[in-house]
Motif scaffolding. Structure first.
Motif, PDB file in Angstrom:
ATOM      1  N   GLU A  45      15.699   4.618  -9.150  1.00 21.89           N
ATOM      2  CA  GLU A  45      15.963   3.502 -10.075  1.00 21.89           C
ATOM      3  C   GLU A  45      14.781   3.302 -11.015  1.00 21.89           C
ATOM      4  N   ASP A  46      13.558   3.393 -10.482  1.00 21.33           N
ATOM      5  CA  ASP A  46      12.367   3.223 -11.312  1.00 21.33           C
ATOM      6  C   ASP A  46      12.228   4.356 -12.322  1.00 21.33           C
ATOM      7  N   ILE A  47      12.572   5.565 -11.916  1.00 23.44           N
ATOM      8  CA  ILE A  47      12.503   6.700 -12.830  1.00 23.44           C
ATOM      9  C   ILE A  47      13.516   6.532 -13.963  1.00 23.44           C
ATOM     10  N   HIS A  48      14.702   6.040 -13.650  1.00 21.59           N
ATOM     11  CA  HIS A  48      15.692   5.779 -14.697  1.00 21.59           C
ATOM     12  C   HIS A  48      15.221   4.663 -15.636  1.00 21.59           C
ATOM     13  N   LEU A  49      14.518   3.674 -15.107  1.00 25.73           N
ATOM     14  CA  LEU A  49      13.947   2.620 -15.951  1.00 25.73           C
ATOM     15  C   LEU A  49      12.886   3.206 -16.884  1.00 25.73           C
ATOM     16  N   LEU A  50      12.050   4.102 -16.373  1.00 23.18           N
ATOM     17  CA  LEU A  50      11.056   4.766 -17.218  1.00 23.18           C
ATOM     18  C   LEU A  50      11.729   5.584 -18.310  1.00 23.18           C
ATOM     19  N   MET A  51      12.771   6.312 -17.940  1.00 15.56           N
ATOM     20  CA  MET A  51      13.492   7.116 -18.924  1.00 15.56           C
ATOM     21  C   MET A  51      14.126   6.240 -20.007  1.00 15.56           C
ATOM     22  N   SER A  52      14.700   5.141 -19.597  1.00 13.55           N
ATOM     23  CA  SER A  52      15.295   4.203 -20.552  1.00 13.55           C
ATOM     24  C   SER A  52      14.226   3.629 -21.482  1.00 13.55           C
ATOM     25  N   SER A  53      13.066   3.315 -20.947  1.00  7.86           N
ATOM     26  CA  SER A  53      11.966   2.781 -21.753  1.00  7.86           C
ATOM     27  C   SER A  53      11.443   3.822 -22.739  1.00  7.86           C
ATOM     28  N   LEU A  54      11.358   5.079 -22.304  1.00  9.78           N
ATOM     29  CA  LEU A  54      10.943   6.149 -23.212  1.00  9.78           C
ATOM     30  C   LEU A  54      11.943   6.306 -24.348  1.00  9.78           C
ATOM     31  N   ASN A  55      13.219   6.229 -24.019  1.00  8.88           N
ATOM     32  CA  ASN A  55      14.260   6.338 -25.044  1.00  8.88           C
ATOM     33  C   ASN A  55      14.190   5.157 -26.004  1.00  8.88           C
TER      34      ASN A  55
ATOM     35  N   PRO B  78       0.828  -1.206   0.000  1.00  8.27           N
ATOM     36  CA  PRO B  78       0.000   0.000   0.000  1.00  8.27           C
ATOM     37  C   PRO B  78       0.867   1.261   0.000  1.00  8.27           C
ATOM     38  N   HIS B  79       0.597   2.129  -0.959  1.00  5.82           N
ATOM     39  CA  HIS B  79       1.267   3.428  -1.081  1.00  5.82           C
ATOM     40  C   HIS B  79       2.741   3.326  -1.462  1.00  5.82           C
ATOM     41  N   LYS B  80       3.220   2.173  -1.946  1.00  8.64           N
ATOM     42  CA  LYS B  80       4.602   2.035  -2.425  1.00  8.64           C
ATOM     43  C   LYS B  80       4.548   1.736  -3.916  1.00  8.64           C
ATOM     44  N   LYS B  81       4.827   2.771  -4.725  1.00  8.42           N
ATOM     45  CA  LYS B  81       4.791   2.620  -6.175  1.00  8.42           C
ATOM     46  C   LYS B  81       6.047   1.922  -6.677  1.00  8.42           C
ATOM     47  N   ILE B  82       5.879   1.104  -7.699  1.00  3.21           N
ATOM     48  CA  ILE B  82       7.007   0.456  -8.362  1.00  3.21           C
ATOM     49  C   ILE B  82       6.780   0.519  -9.871  1.00  3.21           C
ATOM     50  N   VAL B  83       7.853   0.374 -10.620  1.00  3.01           N
ATOM     51  CA  VAL B  83       7.780   0.256 -12.070  1.00  3.01           C
ATOM     52  C   VAL B  83       8.212  -1.163 -12.411  1.00  3.01           C
ATOM     53  N   PRO B  84       7.368  -1.920 -13.119  1.00  5.55           N
ATOM     54  CA  PRO B  84       7.767  -3.287 -13.467  1.00  5.55           C
ATOM     55  C   PRO B  84       8.969  -3.275 -14.423  1.00  5.55           C
ATOM     56  N   SER B  85       9.795  -4.281 -14.319  1.00  3.44           N
ATOM     57  CA  SER B  85      11.015  -4.337 -15.139  1.00  3.44           C
ATOM     58  C   SER B  85      10.691  -4.407 -16.635  1.00  3.44           C
TER      59      SER B  85
ATOM     60  N   SER C 279      10.894  24.275 -21.013  1.00  2.00           N
ATOM     61  CA  SER C 279      11.987  23.352 -21.340  1.00  2.00           C
ATOM     62  C   SER C 279      11.489  22.073 -21.996  1.00  2.00           C
ATOM     63  N   GLY C 280      10.180  21.868 -22.055  1.00  2.00           N
ATOM     64  CA  GLY C 280       9.635  20.665 -22.660  1.00  2.00           C
ATOM     65  C   GLY C 280       8.369  20.227 -21.972  1.00  2.00           C
ATOM     66  N   LEU C 281       8.191  18.948 -21.905  1.00  2.30           N
ATOM     67  CA  LEU C 281       7.007  18.342 -21.314  1.00  2.30           C
ATOM     68  C   LEU C 281       7.416  17.593 -20.063  1.00  2.30           C
ATOM     69  N   HIS C 282       6.802  17.883 -18.955  1.00  3.42           N
ATOM     70  CA  HIS C 282       7.129  17.211 -17.700  1.00  3.42           C
ATOM     71  C   HIS C 282       6.172  16.047 -17.467  1.00  3.42           C
ATOM     72  N   LEU C 283       6.739  14.904 -17.128  1.00  3.24           N
ATOM     73  CA  LEU C 283       5.960  13.742 -16.718  1.00  3.24           C
ATOM     74  C   LEU C 283       6.211  13.536 -15.231  1.00  3.24           C
ATOM     75  N   ASN C 284       5.173  13.690 -14.449  1.00  4.26           N
ATOM     76  CA  ASN C 284       5.317  13.579 -12.997  1.00  4.26           C
ATOM     77  C   ASN C 284       5.544  12.124 -12.604  1.00  4.26           C
ATOM     78  N   THR C 285       6.517  11.925 -11.762  1.00  3.89           N
ATOM     79  CA  THR C 285       6.879  10.578 -11.305  1.00  3.89           C
ATOM     80  C   THR C 285       6.989  10.549  -9.787  1.00  3.89           C
ATOM     81  N   TYR C 286       6.155  11.337  -9.131  1.00  4.52           N
ATOM     82  CA  TYR C 286       6.189  11.417  -7.667  1.00  4.52           C
ATOM     83  C   TYR C 286       5.916  10.048  -7.052  1.00  4.52           C
ATOM     84  N   GLY C 287       6.717   9.690  -6.073  1.00  6.89           N
ATOM     85  CA  GLY C 287       6.510   8.443  -5.351  1.00  6.89           C
ATOM     86  C   GLY C 287       7.303   7.268  -5.878  1.00  6.89           C
ATOM     87  N   PHE C 288       7.937   7.416  -7.042  1.00  2.00           N
ATOM     88  CA  PHE C 288       8.758   6.338  -7.581  1.00  2.00           C
ATOM     89  C   PHE C 288      10.201   6.514  -7.131  1.00  2.00           C
TER      90      PHE C 288
END
Length: 105
Positions: free
Chosen positions: A62-72, A19-26, A50-59
């Motif tokens: 490491e999960d944010i870097h995984l999201l960035m890698s996936s976007l790339n 509960p209340h712990k966000k994760i990004v699946p691998s 500067s561009g478009l901001h995607l909010n990643t509050y609570g992650f």
């Protein structure tokens, strides 16, 4: 209603470990489609100079870097990290918005 409850259960198991712990699946890259990105932008994104901001509050970082890698990987987009309200947010470079985003949708 049963289908809705089932979908909420699936999504919650993908993106919450407790509960209340966000994760990004691998394997988030396989779920990060143009439609998913559009939904993310509309629900939790904002336009800035500067561009478009995607909010990643609570992650986690490491999960944010995984999201960035996936976007790339999925969209060949340059991203950067910006500080925000005690957490960090993902910034999509303005060039991506102007040249590629509209063609993805």
């Amino acid at each position: 209603l049963l289908l809705y409850n089932y979908l909420v259960l699936i999504i919650s198991t993908l993106f919450f470990s407790a509960p209340h712990k966000k994760i990004v699946p691998s394997n988030v890259a396989q779920y990060l489609t143009p439609l998913a990105l559009a939904h993310w932008i509309m629900c939790d994104g904002s336009k800035h100079n500067s561009g478009l901001h995607l909010n990643t509050y609570g992650f986690s970082s490491e999960d944010i870097h995984l999201l960035m890698s996936s976007l790339n990987k999925n969209f060949n987009v340059n991203t950067s990290i910006l500080p925000g309200r005690g957490d960090i947010i993902i910034n999509l470079v303005l060039e991506f918005i102007l040249t590629r985003l509209i063609f993805l949708l």
